[in-house]
Design an enzyme around this catalytic site. Structure first.
Site, PDB file in Angstrom:
ATOM      1  N   HIS A   1       0.531  -1.192   0.013  1.00 21.40           N
ATOM      2  CA  HIS A   1       0.035  -0.117  -0.212  1.00 21.40           C
ATOM      3  C   HIS A   1       0.837   1.343  -0.103  1.00 21.40           C
ATOM      4  CE1 HIS A   1      -3.365  -2.749   1.315  1.00 21.40           C
ATOM      5  NE2 HIS A   1      -2.298  -3.449   1.928  1.00 21.40           N
TER       6      HIS A   1
ATOM      7  N   SER B   1      14.250  22.618 -15.344  1.00 19.52           N
ATOM      8  CA  SER B   1      13.148  23.368 -15.460  1.00 19.52           C
ATOM      9  C   SER B   1      13.462  24.637 -16.026  1.00 19.52           C
ATOM     10  CB  SER B   1      12.239  23.439 -14.074  1.00 19.52           C
ATOM     11  OG  SER B   1      11.381  24.703 -14.141  1.00 19.52           O
TER      12      SER B   1
ATOM     13  N   LYS C   1      15.446  22.508 -10.007  1.00 16.52           N
ATOM     14  CA  LYS C   1      14.670  21.088 -10.429  1.00 16.52           C
ATOM     15  C   LYS C   1      15.616  20.287 -11.240  1.00 16.52           C
ATOM     16  CE  LYS C   1      10.430  20.620 -10.760  1.00 16.52           C
ATOM     17  NZ  LYS C   1       9.602  19.989 -10.126  1.00 16.52           N
TER      18      LYS C   1
ATOM     19  N   GLU D   1       9.335   9.164 -16.422  1.00 14.64           N
ATOM     20  CA  GLU D   1       8.058   9.676 -16.813  1.00 14.64           C
ATOM     21  C   GLU D   1       7.385   9.107 -18.409  1.00 14.64           C
ATOM     22  OE1 GLU D   1       7.005  13.615 -14.306  1.00 14.64           O
ATOM     23  OE2 GLU D   1       8.966  13.694 -15.183  1.00 14.64           O
TER      24      GLU D   1
END
Ligand code: ARG
Length: 461
Positions: A157, A278, A284, A291
């Site tokens: 979980h 970024s 960043k 992704e």
């Protein structure tokens, strides 16, 4: 203005919209190598069987070599009037060698031709996927060996469950990829019958030798039913199913890397070469490659759905719908190749923050099960009661902000007097992991044993 290949019965040529909707050359030009190879095999067989003369066969084979050389240097020309790769190549052949070119298509149809070309292409894609999966397995097994005893929290979980080792976690993906490889190997083996010679749908009256062409093209045998042979795209669906299952595994690993690379976790730093920055936030470093692996899995599954919908309900034998078989397979193969390469690079280059992993395992009461197991073994308490006692101990530790093995013995004994000082040995994460030495368990010795086996299977030993 009529079509050179089939214009005999037509009074006028196709409209602009017909030419456009009909043209598959923009994508099926990817089959040119397979098309030339299958044509050369076909014409050699026609000559061997006395169906065309040796001189015509030699002219055709030489002409096909010239066409191949032209494609190699200048690419395949895209002329919609020529519809597809088969007619593009045959028409160039006719320009090069004249009338003899017209004998190549004897005892053959574009229906068995395209089935053969595409099957050859998919067989190669199965071999390539298997090899790329092997390379990712090498990366996984290498990092797993390095981290066979590195402690991290195991989750259910996404909540801290029990301590495991990073090596064990990485080897879980090794096992998934092993099954993926077997699916590609299986898809390749099942695609081992050659459709060439099935002609349009019913076979041919010419005395062809299908055994000869099948074996020259690397197939095990000819297909056994001409109607099935020209209508079958199972081989492409098998490939897409294997690719989808594989992409699904890659997307789970990608998701874990994304979570692990986030600041609150901080379990991994991904290689700069596979991350992006970024344009506004200077701090960043984004896990874009991971992704995109996660995202591409959806597109690959979409390719499988696309071809399933194309094939659903098609009557025998060939229908033009089947021309739509190629874009989803080419797209999925391109995406899968990229995903496997990106994932291999991320696993090779990942800097695992073992200190953060250990700290997270120690903080999350991950050894609560070990306390309950200790109560069962040392104090002969039934597991359900031990579970309850341990729950109270976790509650106390949490309220004091302490790890389980830092709660004073007196406080544990206040919860249950059967607890004694020997319990602390069971509460360390190292002890917890070492104790899970059942076959396939997370104990470092088990992980090392599986790694050694895997290295042998990969040919690394
Ligand atoms: N371009 C076609 C395809 O990819 C080749 C087969 C054409 N056959 C036909 N009967 N029109 O399916």
């Amino acid at each position: 203005t009529g079509n050179k290949m089939w214009g005999g019965r037509f009074a006028e040529g196709p409209s602009a919209i017909m030419r456009e909707i009909n043209a598959s050359i923009p994508f099926d030009k990817a089959l040119w190598r397979q098309d030339i190879r299958a044509s050369k095999t076909h014409v050699a067989m026609l000559a061997a069987q006395g169906i065309v003369t040796a001189a015509d066969a030699a002219a055709i084979a030489g002409g096909l070599d010239t066409v191949a050389a032209e494609y190699e240097t200048s690419g395949v020309p895209e002329n919609w009037d020529l519809e597809d790769i088969h007619m593009t190549t045959e028409s160039r052949l006719a320009e090069l060698i004249g009338a003899a070119a017209g004998r190549l298509h004897t005892a053959r149809s574009r229906n068995d031709q395209v089935a053969t070309d595409f099957k050859l292409w998919v067989r190669e894609a199965c071999v390539a996927a298997d090899a790329a999966l092997g390379a990712l397995q090498v990366a996984l097994v290498t990092r797993a060996e390095e981290h066979a005893a590195t402690i991290m929290p195991g989750f259910t979980h996404l909540q801290t469950a029990q301590p495991v080792t990073l090596g064990h976690h990485l080897m879980a993906y090794y096992e998934m990829l092993d099954r993926d490889r077997s699916r590609f190997v299986d898809a390749h083996r099942r695609a081992s019958q050659c459709p060439l010679g099935s002609a349009a749908l019913a076979g041919t009256g010419f005395p062809i030798d299908r055994e000869a062409t099948a074996s020259a093209l690397g197939f095990a045998m000819p297909t056994r039913n001409s109607l099935d042979a020209v209508s079958d795209r199972d081989f492409a669906l098998d490939y897409l199913m294997a690719a989808s299952q594989c992409a699904l595994h890659l997307s789970r690993l990608a998701e874990e890397l994304i979570i692990w690379a986030s600041q609150p976790f901080g379990f991994v730093v991904l290689p700069d070469a596979l991350s992006t920055g970024s344009s506004i936030m200077p701090q960043k470093k984004n896990p874009d490659a991971a992704e995109l692996v996660r995202g591409h899995a959806g597109r690959i599954a979409g390719c499988l759905t696309s071809l399933m919908m194309t094939m659903k309900g098609l009557p025998l034998a060939y229908s033009k719908d089947m021309q739509d078989d190629k874009p989803p397979v080419f797209e999925a193969a391109g995406l899968l190749t990229l995903c496997l390469a990106a994932m291999t690079g991320m696993i090779d280059g990942a800097a695992f923050r073992t200190d953060r992993m250990r700290a997270a395992a120690e903080l999350g009461f991950a050894t609560a099960t070990d306390l309950a197991d200790w109560l069962v073994r040392q104090a002969d308490i039934p597991f359900r009661e031990a579970h309850h006692i341990t729950g109270a101990a976790v509650k106390l530790a949490e309220s004091r902000g302490l790890a389980l093995d830092k709660v004073p013995l007196a406080d544990l004994q206040a919860i249950d007097p059967r607890i004694d000082e020997r319990v602390f040995a069971a509460l360390s994460v190292d002890q917890s992991v070492a104790s899970r030495a059942s076959y396939g368990g997370t104990a470092p010795e088990q992980v090392r044993a599986r790694v050694a086996e895997a290295r042998r299977d990969l040919g690394l030993e």
